[in-house]
Design a protein around this motif. Structure first.
Motif, short mmCIF file in Angstrom:
data_model
loop_
_atom_site.label_atom_id
_atom_site.label_comp_id
_atom_site.label_asym_id
_atom_site.label_seq_id
_atom_site.Cartn_x
_atom_site.Cartn_y
_atom_site.Cartn_z
N MET A 64 0.83 -1.21 0.00
CA MET A 64 0.00 0.00 0.00
C MET A 64 0.87 1.25 0.00
N LEU A 65 1.98 1.20 0.72
CA LEU A 65 2.92 2.31 0.68
C LEU A 65 3.42 2.53 -0.74
N LEU A 66 3.79 1.44 -1.41
CA LEU A 66 4.30 1.55 -2.78
C LEU A 66 3.22 2.01 -3.75
N LEU A 67 1.97 1.60 -3.50
CA LEU A 67 0.89 2.03 -4.39
C LEU A 67 0.68 3.54 -4.28
N GLN A 68 0.56 4.06 -3.05
CA GLN A 68 0.32 5.50 -2.92
C GLN A 68 1.53 6.31 -3.37
N LEU A 69 2.73 5.83 -3.05
CA LEU A 69 3.93 6.53 -3.48
C LEU A 69 4.13 6.42 -5.00
N GLY A 70 3.76 5.26 -5.55
CA GLY A 70 3.90 5.07 -6.99
C GLY A 70 2.99 6.00 -7.79
N LEU A 71 1.73 6.11 -7.35
CA LEU A 71 0.82 7.04 -8.01
C LEU A 71 1.33 8.47 -7.90
N TYR A 72 1.76 8.83 -6.71
CA TYR A 72 2.24 10.19 -6.46
C TYR A 72 3.49 10.48 -7.29
N ALA A 73 4.46 9.57 -7.27
CA ALA A 73 5.71 9.78 -8.00
C ALA A 73 5.47 9.82 -9.50
N ALA A 74 4.59 8.93 -9.99
CA ALA A 74 4.28 8.94 -11.43
C ALA A 74 3.60 10.24 -11.82
N GLY A 75 2.71 10.71 -10.96
CA GLY A 75 2.03 11.97 -11.24
C GLY A 75 2.99 13.15 -11.26
N MET A 76 3.86 13.23 -10.26
CA MET A 76 4.83 14.32 -10.21
C MET A 76 5.79 14.25 -11.40
N ALA A 77 6.23 13.04 -11.73
CA ALA A 77 7.11 12.88 -12.89
C ALA A 77 6.41 13.32 -14.17
N GLY A 78 5.11 12.99 -14.28
CA GLY A 78 4.35 13.42 -15.44
C GLY A 78 4.22 14.93 -15.53
N LEU A 79 4.04 15.59 -14.39
CA LEU A 79 3.96 17.05 -14.38
C LEU A 79 5.29 17.69 -14.78
#
Length: 461
Positions: free
Chosen positions: A71-86
């Motif tokens: 769950m930690l990796l899921l929330q961090l993965g979504l967040y990191a992917a989103g920030m990288a996309g921005l």
């Protein structure tokens, strides 16, 4: 479109550092909320006290990887992917300064610390960040898939907090594009439709997952009825098997949070959750209609209670620390899940504690910044993007003036993140503005947070 040079990849370094620092909480700090959710994920017997969608996702992952780490990796993965996309979005437009600023947003101490805790607020923030990135990256694409993915992530966020529709509607408005934004009437109609759809997301998900009703809405009802009773001097509760209810409320009530009326406090308040639930059901009283009726009957007392709570919640006119802004240790649990102290965790925790004593940890300052950005956005080349992020930040933060029952900074994680991102994009737009317009936009953007921050700082002297 300009091509990003290798040096532009430096913009991703702050994001990488932020993710690494959040991972210092490995395998993920579990709070009392997430301990309860993990227990239900194991059993498959869900109730709706905490979002069953998060428990359902956790249960799907458990056969492959038990514990909080996935769950930690899921929330961090979504967040990191989103920030990288921005960051990639900014680089595609030849704006390396904005890209670097967006990367630095990830290093806000409170967000770094909170993203190391397994919480619905963090999963929601990760989903919304990824949705914004998908939506922005798809602006020049004819494919509907990225926008559909963004919409799906917004609906996922809406299954995690019932008030997430306030954050999600501005994102969906921009995802729908010019066809909706061309007139105010279309915007109003689209806003109404999307608000209803997002509000339905959580109850429909709960029903699909077979979650048992827990009367979780009573926490808000009890808190507000107690506040009305305390400020109005009249018993706002229905007839209950509680002696001297006004005196009981006066003894138990605090504007900080509702927990003093819960079942887990010691000593137990005579007017507590279980007692109220039994009496409501015995009297066949529907809690929400009764709550609305009491608000209309006692509007002044309700407003006094809500303003007193929101003042504390938003860290506006306060003197002392409300409660620890982030957690450092996992809650007691049967599985011995715990984080291991070390230099990185010590650093993140200390930085988060210190930043909470500054405007970086005052939700009132972030909401004021979001308001200023909305005022200035109309003058900016990136008006729609800035308005979308600032509006999402502001409306979600304002929602806690009505729906909050506690004073935890995690409630405002998305407000802080979205306002910071909007501010970076707005600052990147400023040099392109004519001097006179730049001055006006700067004043509109800076005045609200400066005023609110100054007043809040004076309260702390």
């Amino acid at each position: 479109m300009r091509t990003a040079r290798p040096s532009h990849l430096l913009a991703f370094l702050p994001l990488g550092a932020a993710v690494a620092l959040s991972l210092s909480y490995w395998p993920g700090l579990v709070t009392y909320d997430s301990v309860r959710q993990y227990d239900q994920a194991l059993s498959g017997a869900f109730d709706d006290w905490h979002p069953p969608m998060m428990e359902g996702l956790w249960r799907l992952i458990l056969p492959l990887w038990p514990g909080p780490a996935p769950m930690l990796l899921l929330q961090l993965g979504l967040y990191a992917a989103g920030m990288a996309g921005l960051i990639a979005w900014a680089l595609r437009r030849g704006r390396p300064g904005v890209a670097m600023g967006l990367g630095l947003c990830a290093l806000l101490p409170l967000s770094v610390a909170l993203m190391g805790e397994v919480l619905k607020d963090c999963l929601m923030a990760g989903a919304l960040t990824a949705a914004v990135a998908l939506m922005l990256l798809s602006q020049e694409s004819r494919s509907v898939m990225p926008r559909a993915g963004a919409a799906a992530l917004v609906f996922l966020a809406a299954t995690l907090r019932f008030n997430a529709f306030l954050a999600g509607v501005p994102i969906l408005l921009l995802a729908l594009g010019p066809a909706v934004l061309v007139s105010r009437l279309r915007m109003v109609l689209a806003t109404a439709v999307m608000s209803v759809l997002l509000l339905l997301a959580m109850p429909l998900a709960n029903q699909a997952l077979g979650a048992a009703p827990s009367d979780v809405n009573l926490s808000l009802v009890i808190f507000d009825l107690a506040g009305i009773t305390e400020h109005g001097g009249q018993d706002a509760f229905p007839a209950m098997k509680v002696e001297q209810p006004i005196a009981a409320v006066h003894h138990c009530y605090t504007p900080v949070k509702w927990d003093s009326f819960s079942w887990w406090v010691d000593p137990l308040c005579p007017l507590n959750f279980e007692q109220v639930r039994r009496d409501f059901h015995a009297s066949h009283i529907s809690a929400l209609p009764y709550w609305i009726e009491q608000i209309f009957r006692h509007p002044v007392a309700y407003a006094q209670h809500r303003l007193a709570h929101w003042n504390i919640n938003a860290r506006f006119w306060v003197h002392d620390e409300i409660e620890r802004p982030v957690q450092r240790e996992s809650a007691p649990n049967d599985w011995n899940f715990h984080v291991t102290a070390g230099p990185a965790l010590d650093f993140v925790d200390a930085a988060a504690i210190r930043s909470a004593d500054t405007p970086l940890g005052w939700p009132c300052a972030w909401m004021a910044l979001a308001f200023g950005l909305m005022l200035a956005a109309r003058r900016m080349p990136s008006a729609r993007t800035i308005g979308m992020l600032a509006g999402s930040a502001l409306f979600y933060g304002l929602g806690y003036a009505v729906f909050s029952v506690a004073s935890e900074l995690r409630y405002y994680l998305w407000t802080m993140m979205a306002a910071a991102m909007a501010a970076v994009i707005a600052l990147g737009d400023m040099p392109a503005l004519p001097r006179s317009v730049r001055w006006r936009a700067g004043m509109e953007m800076a005045a609200p947070p400066l005023v609110i921050t100054l007043v809040a700082a004076l309260a702390r002297l």
